[in-house]
Design a protein around this motif. Structure first.
Motif, PDB file in Angstrom:
ATOM      1  N   ASP A  62       0.827  -1.217   0.000  1.00 51.63           N
ATOM      2  CA  ASP A  62       0.000   0.000   0.000  1.00 51.63           C
ATOM      3  C   ASP A  62       0.856   1.260   0.000  1.00 51.63           C
ATOM      4  N   ASP A  63       0.248   2.342  -0.467  1.00 54.88           N
ATOM      5  CA  ASP A  63       0.903   3.640  -0.433  1.00 54.88           C
ATOM      6  C   ASP A  63       0.769   4.205   0.989  1.00 54.88           C
ATOM      7  N   PRO A  64       1.887   4.485   1.662  1.00 56.58           N
ATOM      8  CA  PRO A  64       1.782   4.949   3.055  1.00 56.58           C
ATOM      9  C   PRO A  64       1.063   6.292   3.210  1.00 56.58           C
ATOM     10  N   LYS A  65       0.879   7.032   2.131  1.00 61.91           N
ATOM     11  CA  LYS A  65       0.163   8.303   2.259  1.00 61.91           C
ATOM     12  C   LYS A  65      -1.346   8.127   2.080  1.00 61.91           C
ATOM     13  N   THR A  66      -1.725   7.432   1.008  1.00 64.89           N
ATOM     14  CA  THR A  66      -3.159   7.283   0.741  1.00 64.89           C
ATOM     15  C   THR A  66      -3.798   6.205   1.618  1.00 64.89           C
ATOM     16  N   GLN A  67      -3.012   5.212   2.000  1.00 66.73           N
ATOM     17  CA  GLN A  67      -3.528   4.133   2.858  1.00 66.73           C
ATOM     18  C   GLN A  67      -2.875   4.223   4.233  1.00 66.73           C
ATOM     19  N   GLU A  68      -2.784   5.429   4.733  1.00 59.36           N
ATOM     20  CA  GLU A  68      -2.017   5.716   5.945  1.00 59.36           C
ATOM     21  C   GLU A  68      -2.350   4.779   7.116  1.00 59.36           C
ATOM     22  N   LYS A  72       0.061   1.986   8.703  1.00 57.54           N
ATOM     23  CA  LYS A  72       0.597   2.216  10.047  1.00 57.54           C
ATOM     24  C   LYS A  72       0.175   1.148  11.046  1.00 57.54           C
ATOM     25  N   ARG A  73      -0.972   0.555  10.810  1.00 57.61           N
ATOM     26  CA  ARG A  73      -1.422  -0.526  11.696  1.00 57.61           C
ATOM     27  C   ARG A  73      -0.494  -1.719  11.630  1.00 57.61           C
TER      28      ARG A  73
ATOM     29  N   GLY B  66      -0.038  27.111  28.462  1.00 65.43           N
ATOM     30  CA  GLY B  66       1.350  26.801  28.832  1.00 65.43           C
ATOM     31  C   GLY B  66       1.595  25.310  28.974  1.00 65.43           C
ATOM     32  N   VAL B  67       0.598  24.622  29.496  1.00 64.73           N
ATOM     33  CA  VAL B  67       0.756  23.186  29.752  1.00 64.73           C
ATOM     34  C   VAL B  67       0.728  22.376  28.447  1.00 64.73           C
ATOM     35  N   TYR B  68      -0.225  22.690  27.580  1.00 61.97           N
ATOM     36  CA  TYR B  68      -0.396  21.874  26.372  1.00 61.97           C
ATOM     37  C   TYR B  68       0.131  22.523  25.099  1.00 61.97           C
ATOM     38  N   GLY B  69       0.488  23.813  25.209  1.00 58.90           N
ATOM     39  CA  GLY B  69       0.844  24.543  23.986  1.00 58.90           C
ATOM     40  C   GLY B  69       2.141  24.103  23.361  1.00 58.90           C
ATOM     41  N   GLY B  70       2.130  24.127  22.042  1.00 63.41           N
ATOM     42  CA  GLY B  70       3.375  23.936  21.306  1.00 63.41           C
ATOM     43  C   GLY B  70       3.945  22.542  21.262  1.00 63.41           C
ATOM     44  N   THR B  71       3.260  21.579  21.804  1.00 65.22           N
ATOM     45  CA  THR B  71       3.849  20.240  21.764  1.00 65.22           C
ATOM     46  C   THR B  71       2.827  19.181  21.358  1.00 65.22           C
ATOM     47  N   VAL B  72       3.309  18.230  20.659  1.00 64.11           N
ATOM     48  CA  VAL B  72       2.540  17.009  20.451  1.00 64.11           C
ATOM     49  C   VAL B  72       3.568  15.905  20.281  1.00 64.11           C
ATOM     50  N   ASN B  73       3.284  14.779  20.886  1.00 65.12           N
ATOM     51  CA  ASN B  73       4.253  13.704  20.817  1.00 65.12           C
ATOM     52  C   ASN B  73       4.293  13.115  19.407  1.00 65.12           C
ATOM     53  N   LYS B  74       5.500  12.824  18.957  1.00 59.07           N
ATOM     54  CA  LYS B  74       5.673  12.273  17.605  1.00 59.07           C
ATOM     55  C   LYS B  74       4.929  10.947  17.436  1.00 59.07           C
ATOM     56  N   VAL B  75       4.730  10.255  18.540  1.00 56.05           N
ATOM     57  CA  VAL B  75       4.023   8.961  18.500  1.00 56.05           C
ATOM     58  C   VAL B  75       2.634   9.153  17.878  1.00 56.05           C
ATOM     59  N   PHE B  76       2.072  10.329  18.123  1.00 59.19           N
ATOM     60  CA  PHE B  76       0.751  10.651  17.584  1.00 59.19           C
ATOM     61  C   PHE B  76       0.716  10.513  16.051  1.00 59.19           C
ATOM     62  N   TYR B  77       1.856  10.814  15.420  1.00 54.60           N
ATOM     63  CA  TYR B  77       1.917  10.732  13.951  1.00 54.60           C
ATOM     64  C   TYR B  77       2.328   9.342  13.482  1.00 54.60           C
ATOM     65  N   LEU B  78       2.886   8.576  14.401  1.00 55.38           N
ATOM     66  CA  LEU B  78       3.309   7.230  14.025  1.00 55.38           C
ATOM     67  C   LEU B  78       2.172   6.224  14.207  1.00 55.38           C
ATOM     68  N   CYS B  79       1.229   6.583  15.061  1.00 48.96           N
ATOM     69  CA  CYS B  79       0.090   5.699  15.313  1.00 48.96           C
ATOM     70  C   CYS B  79      -0.879   5.708  14.136  1.00 48.96           C
ATOM     71  N   PRO B  80      -1.625   4.642  13.984  1.00 52.51           N
ATOM     72  CA  PRO B  80      -2.533   4.566  12.828  1.00 52.51           C
ATOM     73  C   PRO B  80      -3.787   5.436  12.957  1.00 52.51           C
ATOM     74  N   GLY B  83      -5.784  11.369   8.668  1.00 54.85           N
ATOM     75  CA  GLY B  83      -5.780  12.829   8.726  1.00 54.85           C
ATOM     76  C   GLY B  83      -7.075  13.358   9.320  1.00 54.85           C
ATOM     77  N   ASP B  84      -8.181  12.731   8.947  1.00 61.76           N
ATOM     78  CA  ASP B  84      -9.501  13.157   9.450  1.00 61.76           C
ATOM     79  C   ASP B  84      -9.605  12.966  10.952  1.00 61.76           C
ATOM     80  N   GLU B  85      -9.059  11.849  11.420  1.00 53.85           N
ATOM     81  CA  GLU B  85      -9.097  11.568  12.865  1.00 53.85           C
ATOM     82  C   GLU B  85      -8.241  12.567  13.623  1.00 53.85           C
ATOM     83  N   ARG B  86      -7.082  12.916  13.020  1.00 50.07           N
ATOM     84  CA  ARG B  86      -6.207  13.894  13.682  1.00 50.07           C
ATOM     85  C   ARG B  86      -6.892  15.265  13.710  1.00 50.07           C
TER      86      ARG B  86
END
Lengths: 291, 236
Positions: A62-68, A72-73, B66-80, B83-86
């Motif tokens: 899969d394409d990691p962008k379109t099937q993100e 990732k799962r 101050g507590v939550y500003g400016g940060t988000v853990n990178k894990v958030f982007y690695l998890c499945p 874009g809509d969910e984020r």
């Protein structure tokens, strides 16, 4: 498992260009290269964190962008940086992010924690660098991924755990359905465990080939310099010393060497080193590098 | 999604608060807030309740920023997460962060109304000022930076972001100060004439600034939040 075709990515002044390789199921790919060669950028592309400017990437088909989400799962990752919440326990962190993975198993996580000597009740912030990476590794394995993307994890592991790490990885790929990409500059381990090796240099793919094929591709030849010159354009780089020279040579099975020359199979570290020399023009045609 | 965000905010509070306490910049508005009321307390203490009922929720918005500003853990982007969910995650997180100070303000004003210490109109204006203020402050808190260690850095949002934050902070403080400590109650103003005019001017200036900033940066904040790369591009 992995397919990359002419992938390009620009990040500020750095450019990853024309990356093409494939990794079949059931193998370990070692990604080697100097600092800043583009290993992490390439892994970020595979993880779907970056989008390629050009080319095609397929991860598990899969394409990691379109099937993100789908991609990732099925990916487990270990990055050599501080991830997860430092103020939470290992178990708390795993449960918090594990909920995003349908296949996450707390029992499996605890099993790996036990195996790696980690206490799930320990605060992540209190763990050493090596323990944090062990935790990432345990978490990565706990959601049954098909592909493991590992960015320089072994450097922070003690030698004892390094053996355990490779044992786990070997078990992981043993069913022939899964794969591992391991970026590192500790090449000694890859010499033992990698099935494929890809080398990056300044954002370019120098080679990607099977480890045994790689062993046949190059030789280190040492002896008197004038005899090395006879090897002609096969010599990629030369290191001259007081009592002779050492050449990094592109090898083929039909090649014959003077009996006075000492020929050896280079380790991955030597391949990395001499390739860098070659890039800097240290062949007979370029500037001779004094050793 | 609500549960997930609330859980993340809950777990992120302790390390975030520790980070917040290390940042001395946030102490200045707090000191300023308290200094403003000091001379008036010496003259008459009757408006102190009204003032703090308005200011405490505003302070909580700054603390949350101050507590939550400016940060988000990178894990958030690695998890499945898609874009809509984020995007949903950001909106819900913004809603919770903006909603908490409004909830505190509603609570305090309701108590004051029940105690007959303030008219309904003033209570409404105070809650509205807090709502405007915390809505804008929480958008800033959404200026997510792809920072793996969780250390606060300003990234992901344009440079004007910090400047507008200071403008809203000052307008908000003065609008609330004029509304609660000086005018006291719009139904029976403590001072008439220019003070009340200034109060309305500050109230509307603050509201306009908040609307402008929210409209301008909300989408950008979402853009940064949704895509790891969008936030990183600005760092390069």
């Amino acid at each position: 498992m992995l397919q990359l075709e002419h992938v390009e990515k620009r990040l500020g002044n750095f450019k990853l260009s024309d990356i093409t390789f494939e990794l079949p199921k059931g193998y370990i790919l070692g990604l080697i290269g100097k600092n800043g060669a583009g290993k992490t950028t390439l892994l970020h592309l595979l993880m779907g964190l970056y989008t390629a400017d050009a080319g095609k990437i397929r991860v598990l088909g899969d394409d990691p962008k379109t099937q993100e989400v789908r991609v990732k799962r099925r990916i487990g990752w270990v990055l050599s940086e501080d991830l997860f919440g430092a103020g939470q326990t290992l178990g708390g962190n795993a449960d918090m992010y594990g909920k995003y993975y349908p296949e996450y198993s707390r029992a499996k996580f605890l099993e790996y924690c036990g195996r790696f000597g980690l206490s799930p009740k320990r605060l992540l912030g209190k763990c050493s660098k090596g323990e944090k990476l062990k935790f990432q590794f345990a978490f990565a394995l706990s959601h049954a991924p098909k592909l493991l993307l590992l960015d320089e994890p072994t450097a922070s592991f003690d030698p004892e755990f390094r053996d355990e790490f490779f044992k786990v990885i070997t078990e992981f790929i043993s069913d022939g359905e899964r794969g591992v990409v391991l970026a590192t500059h500790l090449t000694a381990d890859l010499d033992r465990y990698a099935d494929y090796v890809a080398m990056l240099e300044q954002g370019k793919l120098v080679f990607c080939m099977e480890r045994c094929e790689l062993a046949d591709a190059y030789r280190i030849v040492s002896g008197e310099e004038y005899k090395l010159r006879l090897l002609g354009d096969k010599v990629l780089s030369v290191e001259s010393g007081k009592y002779g020279a050492k050449a990094f040579v592109k090898h083929s099975r039909r090649m014959a060497y003077d009996t006075a020359l000492c020929v050896s199979v280079p380790t991955l570290e030597e391949i990395m080193f001499y390739h860098a020399m070659w890039q800097n023009g240290a062949g007979f045609t370029g500037n001779l590098r004094k050793g | 999604m609500w549960k997930m965000v609330a859980g993340d905010l809950y777990h992120g509070f302790k390390p975030g608060f520790k980070r917040f306490m290390e940042q001395t910049a946030y102490i200045f508005p707090m000191i300023f807030w308290n200094l403003l009321i000091a001379p008036l307390i010496l003259v008459s203490g009757q408006y102190i309740l009204l003032y703090y009922a308005g200011m405490l929720p505003m302070m909580s918005a700054v603390i949350l920023f101050g507590v939550y500003g400016g940060t988000v853990n990178k894990v958030f982007y690695l998890c499945p997460l898609s874009g809509d969910e984020r995007r949903k995650y950001f909106v819900v997180s913004w809603g919770i962060r903006a909603g908490l100070p409004v909830f505190f303000s509603l609570l305090f004003e309701a108590v004051l109304c029940l105690l007959n210490r303030v008219s309904l109109q003033t209570a409404f204006l105070v809650v509205l000022t807090v709502a405007f203020f915390s809505a804008a402050m929480s958008v800033y808190a959404g200026s997510m930076n792809r920072n793996s260690s969780g250390a606060a850095r300003s990234g992901g949002m344009p440079a004007g972001y910090t400047a507008w934050g200071a403008v809203i902070l000052m307008l908000g403080i003065f609008a609330m100060f004029f509304l609660t400590a000086l005018v006291g109650d719009v139904k029976k103003p403590r001072f008439n004439g220019m003070v009340t005019v200034f109060m309305w001017m500050l109230f509307f200036a603050h509201a306009l600034a908040v609307l402008f900033v929210t409209a301008r940066y909300f989408r950008r904040a979402i853009g940064c939040m949704v895509c790891y790369e969008n936030g990183r591009k600005r760092e390069l």
